[in-house]
Design a protein around this motif. Sequence first.
Motif, mmCIF file in Angstrom:
data_model
loop_
_atom_site.group_PDB
_atom_site.id
_atom_site.type_symbol
_atom_site.label_atom_id
_atom_site.label_comp_id
_atom_site.label_asym_id
_atom_site.label_seq_id
_atom_site.Cartn_x
_atom_site.Cartn_y
_atom_site.Cartn_z
ATOM 1 N N ALA A 90 -3.656 -45.862 -12.774
ATOM 2 C CA ALA A 90 -2.333 -45.713 -12.849
ATOM 3 C C ALA A 90 -1.828 -44.265 -12.329
ATOM 4 O O ALA A 90 -0.828 -44.058 -11.531
ATOM 5 C CB ALA A 90 -1.880 -45.660 -14.337
ATOM 6 N N LEU A 91 -2.794 -43.280 -12.638
ATOM 7 C CA LEU A 91 -2.508 -41.761 -11.840
ATOM 8 C C LEU A 91 -2.413 -41.909 -10.416
ATOM 9 O O LEU A 91 -1.555 -41.097 -9.933
ATOM 10 C CB LEU A 91 -3.495 -40.736 -12.442
ATOM 11 N N GLU A 92 -3.191 -42.629 -9.808
ATOM 12 C CA GLU A 92 -3.205 -42.667 -8.404
ATOM 13 C C GLU A 92 -1.906 -43.576 -7.764
ATOM 14 O O GLU A 92 -1.571 -43.140 -6.617
ATOM 15 C CB GLU A 92 -4.345 -43.687 -7.707
ATOM 16 N N ALA A 93 -1.690 -44.454 -8.324
ATOM 17 C CA ALA A 93 -0.428 -45.211 -8.210
ATOM 18 C C ALA A 93 0.758 -44.207 -8.485
ATOM 19 O O ALA A 93 1.632 -44.233 -7.224
ATOM 20 C CB ALA A 93 -0.026 -46.666 -9.155
ATOM 21 N N LEU A 94 0.936 -43.357 -9.426
ATOM 22 C CA LEU A 94 1.974 -42.427 -9.489
ATOM 23 C C LEU A 94 1.971 -41.337 -8.163
ATOM 24 O O LEU A 94 3.077 -41.254 -7.809
ATOM 25 C CB LEU A 94 1.773 -41.667 -10.814
ATOM 26 N N LYS A 95 0.903 -41.062 -8.060
ATOM 27 C CA LYS A 95 0.519 -40.063 -6.688
ATOM 28 C C LYS A 95 1.321 -40.851 -5.490
ATOM 29 O O LYS A 95 1.883 -40.098 -4.758
ATOM 30 C CB LYS A 95 -1.132 -39.840 -6.845
ATOM 31 N N SER A 96 0.962 -42.028 -5.343
ATOM 32 C CA SER A 96 1.278 -42.561 -4.246
ATOM 33 C C SER A 96 2.896 -42.586 -4.063
ATOM 34 O O SER A 96 3.480 -42.684 -3.039
ATOM 35 C CB SER A 96 0.778 -43.830 -3.613
ATOM 36 N N GLU A 97 3.590 -43.169 -5.103
ATOM 37 C CA GLU A 97 4.756 -43.254 -5.412
ATOM 38 C C GLU A 97 5.510 -41.837 -5.169
ATOM 39 O O GLU A 97 6.582 -41.834 -4.651
ATOM 40 C CB GLU A 97 5.268 -43.611 -6.890
ATOM 41 N N TYR A 98 4.943 -40.928 -5.713
ATOM 42 C CA TYR A 98 5.577 -39.545 -5.344
ATOM 43 C C TYR A 98 5.493 -39.056 -4.112
ATOM 44 O O TYR A 98 6.357 -38.269 -3.583
ATOM 45 C CB TYR A 98 4.775 -38.483 -6.391
ATOM 46 N N ALA A 99 4.417 -39.457 -3.230
ATOM 47 C CA ALA A 99 4.188 -39.268 -1.838
ATOM 48 C C ALA A 99 5.299 -39.881 -0.865
ATOM 49 O O ALA A 99 5.856 -38.903 -0.273
ATOM 50 C CB ALA A 99 2.948 -39.886 -1.353
ATOM 51 N N GLY A 100 6.015 -40.792 -1.429
ATOM 52 C CA GLY A 100 7.101 -41.323 -0.980
ATOM 53 C C GLY A 100 8.556 -40.680 -1.238
ATOM 54 O O GLY A 100 9.438 -41.053 -0.547
ATOM 55 N N LEU A 101 8.464 -39.927 -2.341
ATOM 56 C CA LEU A 101 9.651 -39.364 -2.689
ATOM 57 C C LEU A 101 9.925 -38.122 -1.621
ATOM 58 O O LEU A 101 9.093 -37.158 -1.482
ATOM 59 C CB LEU A 101 9.857 -38.983 -4.139
ATOM 60 N N ARG A 102 11.177 -37.911 -1.296
ATOM 61 C CA ARG A 102 11.709 -36.968 -0.297
ATOM 62 C C ARG A 102 12.005 -35.601 -1.265
ATOM 63 O O ARG A 102 12.354 -35.636 -2.337
ATOM 64 C CB ARG A 102 12.630 -37.238 0.230
ATOM 65 N N SER A 103 11.455 -34.669 -0.909
ATOM 66 C CA SER A 103 11.125 -33.320 -1.664
ATOM 67 C C SER A 103 11.850 -32.189 -0.949
ATOM 68 O O SER A 103 11.985 -30.926 -1.094
ATOM 69 C CB SER A 103 9.978 -32.970 -2.002
ATOM 70 N N GLY A 104 12.691 -32.652 0.193
ATOM 71 C CA GLY A 104 13.842 -31.507 1.146
ATOM 72 C C GLY A 104 12.719 -31.118 2.198
ATOM 73 O O GLY A 104 13.205 -30.651 3.265
ATOM 74 N N ARG A 105 11.149 -31.042 2.241
ATOM 75 C CA ARG A 105 10.503 -30.723 3.394
ATOM 76 C C ARG A 105 10.090 -32.011 4.002
ATOM 77 O O ARG A 105 9.700 -33.224 3.283
ATOM 78 C CB ARG A 105 9.283 -30.070 2.689
ATOM 79 N N ALA A 106 9.677 -32.039 5.250
ATOM 80 C CA ALA A 106 8.971 -33.170 5.859
ATOM 81 C C ALA A 106 7.731 -33.418 5.631
ATOM 82 O O ALA A 106 7.022 -32.581 5.349
ATOM 83 C CB ALA A 106 9.179 -33.026 7.539
#
Length: 183
Positions: free
Chosen positions: A17-33
């Motif tokens: 579940a934590l890995e899935a969260l990590k991959s979801e967050y990887a796709g979220l834009r944070s202002g940096r490329a």
Amino acid sequence: MSEGPDFKKLESRMDGALEALKSEYAGLRSGRASVNLLEPVMVNAYGSDMPINQVGTVSVSDPRTLTVSVWDKGLVGAVEKGIRESGLGLNPVTDGQTVRVPLPAMTEERRKELAKMCGKYAEAAKVAIRNVRRDGMEEIKADDSIPEDDKKRLQDRVQKLTDEKVKKAEEMQAAKEKEIMQV
């Protein structure tokens, strides 16, 4: 006498579940490329939809620009179209066999929207972790060969593991929100 639930299996499911969260967050834009930003982009190539990383190399050229070096010159237009239609709000520019993707500066409103999405993703991960806890607790309760004292001890152990993983999800959420809100 039974040992109760397999704690390695429970922990591995919670970590999933934590890995899935990590991959979801990887796709979220944070202002940096980030190369992960283009992971969900599908390109219509050779008659089927393919992930962008199967038709070219995605790289970061500077903090606000991604570049996609397309391997097949005939797919440059398809890559550009795939990025444009991905719903990420990006406007790619073609430069020969390279597609440049400048990232616009994020507005305060967009940052808040992304922070809310962070919360939703984290809550989904916490629910998944709690579901694993429920499975473990039910397994303990259903096993009549375990004495009551041992059942209580095993349940405390499952709860402790759950609390640990939920805390980790909350830490990941806080870190991502901080990254998104950073101007």
